[in-house]
Design an enzyme around this catalytic site. Structure first.
Site, mmCIF file in Angstrom:
data_model
loop_
_atom_site.group_PDB
_atom_site.id
_atom_site.type_symbol
_atom_site.label_atom_id
_atom_site.label_comp_id
_atom_site.label_asym_id
_atom_site.label_seq_id
_atom_site.Cartn_x
_atom_site.Cartn_y
_atom_site.Cartn_z
ATOM 1 N N HIS A 99 69.920 80.012 57.226
ATOM 2 C CA HIS A 99 69.568 80.432 55.867
ATOM 3 C C HIS A 99 70.786 80.913 55.069
ATOM 4 C CE1 HIS A 99 69.348 84.563 57.684
ATOM 5 N NE2 HIS A 99 69.760 84.922 56.482
ATOM 6 N N ASP A 130 66.927 79.184 63.310
ATOM 7 C CA ASP A 130 67.693 79.644 62.149
ATOM 8 C C ASP A 130 69.185 79.706 62.460
ATOM 9 O OD1 ASP A 130 68.058 80.543 59.510
ATOM 10 O OD2 ASP A 130 68.064 82.629 60.142
ATOM 11 N N SER A 204 73.574 88.702 58.635
ATOM 12 C CA SER A 204 72.989 87.490 59.215
ATOM 13 C C SER A 204 74.073 86.544 59.716
ATOM 14 C CB SER A 204 72.126 86.774 58.175
ATOM 15 O OG SER A 204 70.922 87.453 57.970
#
Length: 358
Positions: A99, A130, A204
């Site tokens: 993402h 992810d 992230s």
């Protein structure tokens, strides 16, 4: 006089004892009263500085930019994403979250020494975990320390390294509170580490390391509870073993190919009763939600069948069974051993390919 001595001496002795203890355990007072006497007792402190020194240089900052496809007179400002990444090899392979770079027209990687790279290649990505794999053309990069023999356990101290909110590289500390979490993603092909090391926007794709600085997992701010509740102190990471498997597949094929059989299963005990706790041993897997056009259905598997072995592997651990299926090459034949109508049957199933939604 003797009675007076007996009355005064015990409190005096106790006071001297307390004073002695205060002097012994107070380093500043010891140094002032006895400047030339070496200190034999020192208070130790807990530090993770060695772990950070080993791991931090291999955690990078990633900026991705998406340019609007609208006509110029309607075009909005470009959309920028901030994330982190982990250098997995000296020649420039970097793991991050999908993402972070999703739909990016431009990706920039910034190393901890300040070097910036705009010529960044996207090797591939996997939406289920992810994860995405990037490549920059440079050699002799600092690589994240890895201990192949390390297995994450509940209670392990972990450190999350990343660039939250673009404040610069930041370290947060916590413990692992659960392993093998699957319900977060609604995918049997994923399992996550749950921990309380804070993960914010920008973290992230960063590194989750243990107290020695060895890679434990890839952090992600993407995974939330099913209800999307704003719960504090619960964060997730993709474990290293799974991340490495995804990376190896992306390097070989440019995408992740997973086996597919087309069913879900519920663990049951030796009496056929559904297991709802972590203490009761699982001896079988009751078939449910059978894909009416899937490989298992085509081979003759039926709803309510209780599978006891898949490819010779007992099903005490459904997660390992599903992982074995996911790693099977499409076209491979797998033998199912199952109970149906109080009889044991063996059925060969040809593995299909899981279709991944973007």
């Amino acid at each position: 006089m003797l009675k007076l001595f007996k009355f005064i001496f015990p409190p005096l002795l106790a006071g001297l004892g307390i004073a002695f203890l205060v002097i012994v355990f107070n380093s500043n007072m010891r140094a002032a009263l006895f400047p030339n006497v070496p200190i034999a007792i020192s208070a130790s402190h807990l530090t993770f500085s060695d772990a950070v020194k080993r791991a931090a240089p291999s955690v990078v900052t990633i900026f991705s930019e998406s340019i609007s496809k609208e006509p110029r007179y309607k075009r909005k400002n470009t959309v920028q994403e901030l994330g982190s990444g982990v250098i997995m090899s000296q020649d420039g392979y970097i793991l991050t979250n999908y993402h972070v770079i999703n739909n990016a027209d431009q990706i920039m990687v910034i190393l901890t020494d300040g070097r910036r790279f705009l010529d960044v290649q996207l090797i591939g990505f996997d939406t289920i975990t992810d994860l995405a794999l990037l490549k920059i053309n440079v050699d002799h990069l600092p690589v994240i320390p890895i201990n192949e023999n390390y297995t994450s356990s509940v209670g392990d101290v972990v450190l999350a390294i990343g660039n939250p909110l673009n404040l610069g590289q930041t370290i947060t500390q916590g413990i692992i509170s659960a392993t093998g979490k699957q319900k977060i993603t609604d995918s049997p092909y994923n399992n996550l580490l749950q921990m309380d090391a804070a993960i914010n926007v920008g973290n992230s794709g960063g590194a989750l390391v243990n107290s020695n600085g060895d890679l434990v997992g890839i952090t992600s701010a993407q995974f939330k509870t099913r209800e999307n509740l704003n719960i504090q102190g619960i964060f997730f990471a993709v474990p290293y073993s799974l991340a490495k498997d995804i990376m190896d597949k992306l390097i070989r094929h440019g995408r992740v190919v997973r086996g597919y059989l087309g069913f879900e299963g519920t663990g049951v005990d030796s009496t056929g009763k559904e297991v709802n706790d972590s203490l009761t041993p699982i001896t079988g897997l009751r078939i449910k939600n059978l894909d009416p056009l899937g490989p298992a259905w085509q081979a003759g598997i039926q709803e309510q069948d209780i599978v006891i072995k898949i490819a010779g592997l007992s099903v005490e651990n459904p997660q390992k069974v599903l992982q074995k299926i996911g790693n099977a090459e499409p076209g491979t034949q797998i033998e199912f051993e199952l109970y149906r109508n109080s009889k044991i049957e063996k059925i060969m199933v040809t593995v299909g390919e899981l279709e991944t939604k973007l």
